[in-house]
Design a protein around this motif. Structure first.
Motif, PDB file in Angstrom:
ATOM      1  N   GLY A   1    -103.580  35.711  49.801  1.00 46.97           N
ATOM      2  CA  GLY A   1    -104.837  35.412  49.127  1.00 46.97           C
ATOM      3  C   GLY A   1    -105.498  36.590  48.442  1.00 46.97           C
ATOM      4  O   GLY A   1    -106.650  36.504  48.026  1.00 46.97           O
ATOM      5  N   PHE A   2    -104.784  37.708  48.290  1.00 42.08           N
ATOM      6  CA  PHE A   2    -105.360  38.883  47.625  1.00 42.08           C
ATOM      7  C   PHE A   2    -105.303  38.779  46.103  1.00 42.08           C
ATOM      8  O   PHE A   2    -105.999  39.502  45.414  1.00 42.08           O
ATOM      9  CB  PHE A   2    -104.663  40.166  48.068  1.00 42.08           C
ATOM     10  CG  PHE A   2    -104.874  40.495  49.509  1.00 42.08           C
ATOM     11  CD1 PHE A   2    -106.151  40.601  50.037  1.00 42.08           C
ATOM     12  CD2 PHE A   2    -103.797  40.693  50.348  1.00 42.08           C
ATOM     13  CE1 PHE A   2    -106.356  40.897  51.379  1.00 42.08           C
ATOM     14  CE2 PHE A   2    -103.981  40.993  51.689  1.00 42.08           C
ATOM     15  CZ  PHE A   2    -105.263  41.090  52.197  1.00 42.08           C
ATOM     16  N   MET A   3    -104.440  37.892  45.609  1.00 40.09           N
ATOM     17  CA  MET A   3    -104.351  37.697  44.169  1.00 40.09           C
ATOM     18  C   MET A   3    -103.817  36.299  43.869  1.00 40.09           C
ATOM     19  O   MET A   3    -103.138  35.700  44.691  1.00 40.09           O
ATOM     20  CB  MET A   3    -103.487  38.773  43.500  1.00 40.09           C
ATOM     21  CG  MET A   3    -102.000  38.668  43.763  1.00 40.09           C
ATOM     22  SD  MET A   3    -100.977  40.011  43.085  1.00 40.09           S
ATOM     23  CE  MET A   3    -101.376  40.014  41.375  1.00 40.09           C
ATOM     24  N   GLU A   4    -104.115  35.813  42.688  1.00 38.23           N
ATOM     25  CA  GLU A   4    -103.623  34.512  42.211  1.00 38.23           C
ATOM     26  C   GLU A   4    -102.356  34.738  41.382  1.00 38.23           C
ATOM     27  O   GLU A   4    -102.149  35.834  40.852  1.00 38.23           O
ATOM     28  CB  GLU A   4    -104.692  33.852  41.334  1.00 38.23           C
ATOM     29  CG  GLU A   4    -106.010  33.579  42.033  1.00 38.23           C
ATOM     30  CD  GLU A   4    -105.927  32.426  43.011  1.00 38.23           C
ATOM     31  OE1 GLU A   4    -105.171  31.474  42.736  1.00 38.23           O
ATOM     32  OE2 GLU A   4    -106.605  32.496  44.056  1.00 38.23           O
ATOM     33  N   GLU A   5    -101.553  33.691  41.259  1.00 44.67           N
ATOM     34  CA  GLU A   5    -100.331  33.822  40.453  1.00 44.67           C
ATOM     35  C   GLU A   5    -100.640  34.164  39.002  1.00 44.67           C
ATOM     36  O   GLU A   5     -99.885  34.897  38.372  1.00 44.67           O
ATOM     37  CB  GLU A   5     -99.466  32.559  40.556  1.00 44.67           C
ATOM     38  CG  GLU A   5     -98.774  32.508  41.902  1.00 44.67           C
ATOM     39  CD  GLU A   5     -97.582  31.591  41.958  1.00 44.67           C
ATOM     40  OE1 GLU A   5     -96.629  31.785  41.164  1.00 44.67           O
ATOM     41  OE2 GLU A   5     -97.602  30.700  42.819  1.00 44.67           O
ATOM     42  N   MET A   6    -101.748  33.698  38.459  1.00 48.25           N
ATOM     43  CA  MET A   6    -102.119  34.032  37.086  1.00 48.25           C
ATOM     44  C   MET A   6    -102.378  35.528  36.953  1.00 48.25           C
ATOM     45  O   MET A   6    -102.002  36.143  35.959  1.00 48.25           O
ATOM     46  CB  MET A   6    -103.350  33.238  36.626  1.00 48.25           C
ATOM     47  CG  MET A   6    -103.720  33.543  35.174  1.00 48.25           C
ATOM     48  SD  MET A   6    -102.326  33.372  34.022  1.00 48.25           S
ATOM     49  CE  MET A   6    -102.496  31.673  33.570  1.00 48.25           C
ATOM     50  N   ALA A   7    -102.983  36.126  37.946  1.00 41.54           N
ATOM     51  CA  ALA A   7    -103.205  37.581  37.923  1.00 41.54           C
ATOM     52  C   ALA A   7    -101.861  38.309  37.936  1.00 41.54           C
ATOM     53  O   ALA A   7    -101.685  39.309  37.222  1.00 41.54           O
ATOM     54  CB  ALA A   7    -104.062  38.013  39.111  1.00 41.54           C
ATOM     55  N   LEU A   8    -100.903  37.816  38.719  1.00 39.23           N
ATOM     56  CA  LEU A   8     -99.572  38.423  38.732  1.00 39.23           C
ATOM     57  C   LEU A   8     -98.914  38.302  37.362  1.00 39.23           C
ATOM     58  O   LEU A   8     -98.301  39.262  36.878  1.00 39.23           O
ATOM     59  CB  LEU A   8     -98.691  37.782  39.806  1.00 39.23           C
ATOM     60  CG  LEU A   8     -97.275  38.342  39.898  1.00 39.23           C
ATOM     61  CD1 LEU A   8     -97.283  39.821  40.287  1.00 39.23           C
ATOM     62  CD2 LEU A   8     -96.452  37.522  40.885  1.00 39.23           C
ATOM     63  N   GLN A   9     -99.069  37.152  36.723  1.00 34.63           N
ATOM     64  CA  GLN A   9     -98.512  36.980  35.378  1.00 34.63           C
ATOM     65  C   GLN A   9     -99.132  37.997  34.414  1.00 34.63           C
ATOM     66  O   GLN A   9     -98.434  38.548  33.555  1.00 34.63           O
ATOM     67  CB  GLN A   9     -98.732  35.545  34.865  1.00 34.63           C
ATOM     68  CG  GLN A   9     -98.067  34.474  35.708  1.00 34.63           C
ATOM     69  CD  GLN A   9     -96.578  34.661  35.880  1.00 34.63           C
ATOM     70  OE1 GLN A   9     -95.872  35.109  34.983  1.00 34.63           O
ATOM     71  NE2 GLN A   9     -96.083  34.354  37.069  1.00 34.63           N
ATOM     72  N   ASN A  10    -100.416  38.243  34.551  1.00 32.44           N
ATOM     73  CA  ASN A  10    -101.087  39.231  33.698  1.00 32.44           C
ATOM     74  C   ASN A  10    -100.582  40.645  33.965  1.00 32.44           C
ATOM     75  O   ASN A  10    -100.418  41.443  33.036  1.00 32.44           O
ATOM     76  CB  ASN A  10    -102.602  39.152  33.881  1.00 32.44           C
ATOM     77  CG  ASN A  10    -103.185  37.864  33.334  1.00 32.44           C
ATOM     78  OD1 ASN A  10    -102.605  37.217  32.460  1.00 32.44           O
ATOM     79  ND2 ASN A  10    -104.325  37.453  33.877  1.00 32.44           N
ATOM     80  N   VAL A  11    -100.334  40.964  35.233  1.00 32.76           N
ATOM     81  CA  VAL A  11     -99.765  42.272  35.578  1.00 32.76           C
ATOM     82  C   VAL A  11     -98.385  42.408  34.940  1.00 32.76           C
ATOM     83  O   VAL A  11     -98.051  43.440  34.344  1.00 32.76           O
ATOM     84  CB  VAL A  11     -99.680  42.462  37.111  1.00 32.76           C
ATOM     85  CG1 VAL A  11     -98.820  43.667  37.467  1.00 32.76           C
ATOM     86  CG2 VAL A  11    -101.068  42.594  37.716  1.00 32.76           C
ATOM     87  N   HIS A  12     -97.586  41.348  35.029  1.00 29.45           N
ATOM     88  CA  HIS A  12     -96.233  41.409  34.460  1.00 29.45           C
ATOM     89  C   HIS A  12     -96.260  41.482  32.936  1.00 29.45           C
ATOM     90  O   HIS A  12     -95.406  42.134  32.325  1.00 29.45           O
ATOM     91  CB  HIS A  12     -95.394  40.238  34.960  1.00 29.45           C
ATOM     92  CG  HIS A  12     -95.001  40.408  36.394  1.00 29.45           C
ATOM     93  ND1 HIS A  12     -94.565  39.373  37.169  1.00 29.45           N
ATOM     94  CD2 HIS A  12     -94.996  41.507  37.197  1.00 29.45           C
ATOM     95  CE1 HIS A  12     -94.295  39.823  38.389  1.00 29.45           C
ATOM     96  NE2 HIS A  12     -94.558  41.114  38.415  1.00 29.45           N
ATOM     97  N   LYS A  13     -97.254  40.851  32.318  1.00 33.27           N
ATOM     98  CA  LYS A  13     -97.388  40.978  30.860  1.00 33.27           C
ATOM     99  C   LYS A  13     -97.708  42.424  30.499  1.00 33.27           C
ATOM    100  O   LYS A  13     -97.151  42.976  29.552  1.00 33.27           O
ATOM    101  CB  LYS A  13     -98.463  40.048  30.320  1.00 33.27           C
ATOM    102  CG  LYS A  13     -98.636  40.231  28.808  1.00 33.27           C
ATOM    103  CD  LYS A  13     -99.365  39.141  28.145  1.00 33.27           C
ATOM    104  CE  LYS A  13     -99.479  39.263  26.651  1.00 33.27           C
ATOM    105  NZ  LYS A  13     -99.050  40.474  25.986  1.00 33.27           N
TER     106      LYS A  13
END
Length: 183
Positions: free
Chosen positions: A62-74
């Motif tokens: 619960g420390f991050m959402e999958e959308m935030a991970l997608q943004n990190v990967h972008k």
């Protein structure tokens, strides 16, 4: 069949547990390590497929959402593009640590799934990580393994050790060129 370079993310591609960032939960926490753009560009130029295989337990916790991970990967892909470097595919395990899922390293599923999808010769491929679970996953998948960094995880039974991804990439690419002279 193609040769694959399976790269862990945190500690291999980007800073983690550094003076600037503890964990990478948003794009502004993402900093490429020195030489990474050049290393991945070398792999691209040699015709290797380049994959990121990363545990991202922060999602399950619960420390991050999958959308935030997608943004990190972008951001990672954008930062690499500056060097003309490209990642072919990013695989991640969103499950909590100790969830005993099949995709979380040290289990090899992310590697084996990518190998099937992209017709990768695992015996000629490499798993490059900075921690023991990366090395275990690579060995279980049947790749050669390289431990990078200075986190003092020498107990990991890697096939080779290098200070960073660029040193590993230069060695792999030079070895390939040397071998082609003799074949």
């Amino acid at each position: 069949m193609t040769i694959g370079m399976f790269l862990d993310r945190d500690g291999v591609i980007n800073e983690v547990l550094s003076h600037r960032v503890k964990f990478v939960n948003k794009p502004e926490d993402f900093y490429l390590l020195d030489g990474v753009g050049e290393a991945i560009k070398l792999f691209n130029e040699e015709g290797f497929k380049v994959f990121v295989v990363t545990n991202q337990g922060g999602i399950g916790l619960g420390f991050m959402e999958e959308m935030a991970l997608q943004n990190v990967h972008k951001k990672m892909q954008d930062d690499l593009a500056v060097y003309g470097a490209e990642i072919d595919h990013i695989a991640y395990c969103p499950h909590k640590p100790h969830a005993k899922c099949a995709c979380r390293k040290p289990k090899p599923q992310m590697i084996t799934d990518l190998a099937k999808k992209y017709d990768i010769d695992l015996e000629k491929s490499y798993m490059i990580g900075d921690r023991e679970p990366d090395i275990e996953a690579g060995k279980e998948a049947g790749t050669q393994t390289i431990l990078v960094g200075d986190r003092k995880e020498r107990q990991a039974d890697a096939d080779m050790y290098f200070p960073d991804l660029l040193a590993a990439a230069q060695w792999i690419c030079n070895l390939r060129k040397t071998r082609s002279v003799f074949y």
